[in-house]
Enzyme design. Structure first.
Site, PDB file in Angstrom:
ATOM      1  N   ASP A  89       0.836  -1.191   0.000  1.00 33.49           N
ATOM      2  CA  ASP A  89       0.000   0.000   0.000  1.00 33.49           C
ATOM      3  C   ASP A  89       0.877   1.250   0.000  1.00 33.49           C
ATOM      4  O   ASP A  89       2.032   1.212   0.442  1.00 33.49           O
ATOM      5  CB  ASP A  89      -0.895   0.015   1.245  1.00 33.49           C
ATOM      6  CG  ASP A  89      -1.870  -1.148   1.286  1.00 33.49           C
ATOM      7  OD1 ASP A  89      -2.221  -1.645   0.204  1.00 33.49           O
ATOM      8  OD2 ASP A  89      -2.268  -1.558   2.393  1.00 33.49           O
ATOM      9  N   LYS A  90       0.314   2.355  -0.450  1.00 32.45           N
ATOM     10  CA  LYS A  90       1.055   3.616  -0.521  1.00 32.45           C
ATOM     11  C   LYS A  90       1.782   3.922   0.781  1.00 32.45           C
ATOM     12  O   LYS A  90       2.969   4.272   0.773  1.00 32.45           O
ATOM     13  CB  LYS A  90       0.100   4.762  -0.860  1.00 32.45           C
ATOM     14  CG  LYS A  90       0.742   6.140  -0.805  1.00 32.45           C
ATOM     15  CD  LYS A  90      -0.292   7.244  -0.988  1.00 32.45           C
ATOM     16  CE  LYS A  90       0.340   8.620  -0.782  1.00 32.45           C
ATOM     17  NZ  LYS A  90      -0.661   9.708  -0.879  1.00 32.45           N
TER      18      LYS A  90
END
Length: 313
Positions: free
Chosen positions: A130-131
């Protein structure tokens, strides 16, 4: 690669699609038509049946599926050779270009570092973070490596260990075995839902605090937001998670430093620490570790100091 027993008597194009799910059926049929894919050294037609033990060889260059821009973005590379790039992704870096993130992503940086990735599906990215999750990732630098790594992920032989700080004082380790799918009402969220995809997360305690626990998590599967969803489902969400953690919770008696650290921790406290896999060329088991990032270290230090101040550590 060889045809396994369960694919015996299937059409050639269907069998290869099952073996190489990262490639479209149209692409595979093109390889067969152009005689870039051969069975036991011979050209075949897509509809011909394969048999267990047949040897399938592919000699093809994959054209880029999307025109992503190469950009000069610094990468923290832990290892690279002709087949692999292993890197330490920082929090805040999006992996793939998408709506709202057309540039400034990990893929843009990878294409600048290794332009040949434009000819690998998804620019060689076989698994995502995820970011706002930091840590170690592997990127396939060759078609052979891409197929090999995807197969390892599907066979669950790629080892991935994460460090996390979760809310609540856990009493011991355990396993969350619960299917994950789209949240029934909030489509941008994932959730434990009946009929979701199977997902298993193992967790072990590193250190327990008054109101938090430092844990290590190992994945058997790789679903979107898996650790975040699973830990929230057992009422121990990851600290700082903007989607699944809910309101900020500060333990009684916390020092001002811990209060400030928790209040200012603006991402999920989740870090992909160790990655283990079989090398696509040698077959040997190899492993890499990404050290905890500074913000994670500061969070753990603040927890340690707060416990010490109360005389509980």
């Amino acid at each position: 690669m060889q045809v396994p027993a369960e694919l015996s008597e299937k059409r050639l194009d269907q069998a290869v699609a099952d073996l190489l799910p990262e490639h479209s059926r149209a692409r595979i049929q093109g390889w067969i038509k152009n005689e870039q894919l051969r069975v036991n050294g011979k050209a075949c037609k897509p509809r011909e049946k394969v048999r267990m033990g047949d040897s399938i060889d592919i000699d093809a260059i994959v054209s880029g599926e999307a025109r992503w821009e190469a950009q000069q973005i610094e990468l923290d590379i832990l290892y690279e050779d002709e087949h692999l790039i292993v890197l330490n992704k920082p929090a805040g870096l999006v992996v793939h270009p998408a709506a709202g993130h057309a540039s400034g992503t990990l893929v843009n940086a990878l294409l600048n570092h290794a332009p040949e990735l434009d000819h690998i599906p998804r620019a060689g990215v076989v698994h995502r973070l995820d970011k706002d999750t930091s840590g170690v990732m592997v990127v396939a630098r060759s078609l052979v490596a891409h197929t090999y790594l995807v197969n390892q992920l599907q066979a669950r032989t790629m080892g991935r260990e994460y460090a996390a700080v979760v809310v609540g004082a856990m009493t011991g380790g355990g396993v969350v075995d619960a299917p994950i799918g789209r949240h029934p009402h909030q489509r941008k969220k994932m959730a434990v839902v009946p009929g979701g995809k199977p997902a298993i997360t193992h967790y072990r305690l590193i250190r327990r605090y008054s109101g938090h626990t430092h844990v290590r998590c190992k994945l058997e599967s790789g679903r979107t937001h898996q650790i975040r969803v699973h830990m929230a489902s057992i009422r121990h969400p990851v600290v700082g998670d903007p989607v699944y953690a809910g309101r900020l919770r500060v333990p009684a008696g916390a020092t001002e430093k811990l209060r400030a650290t928790l209040g200012g921790f603006s991402r999920q406290a989740l870090h992909a620490r160790i990655l283990t896999l079989l090398h696509p060329e040698t077959g040997a088991e190899v492993s890499w570790e990404a050290p905890l990032p500074q913000d994670f270290v500061e969070l753990v230090n603040a927890l340690d100091e707060s416990e010490a101040a109360k005389g509980t550590l």
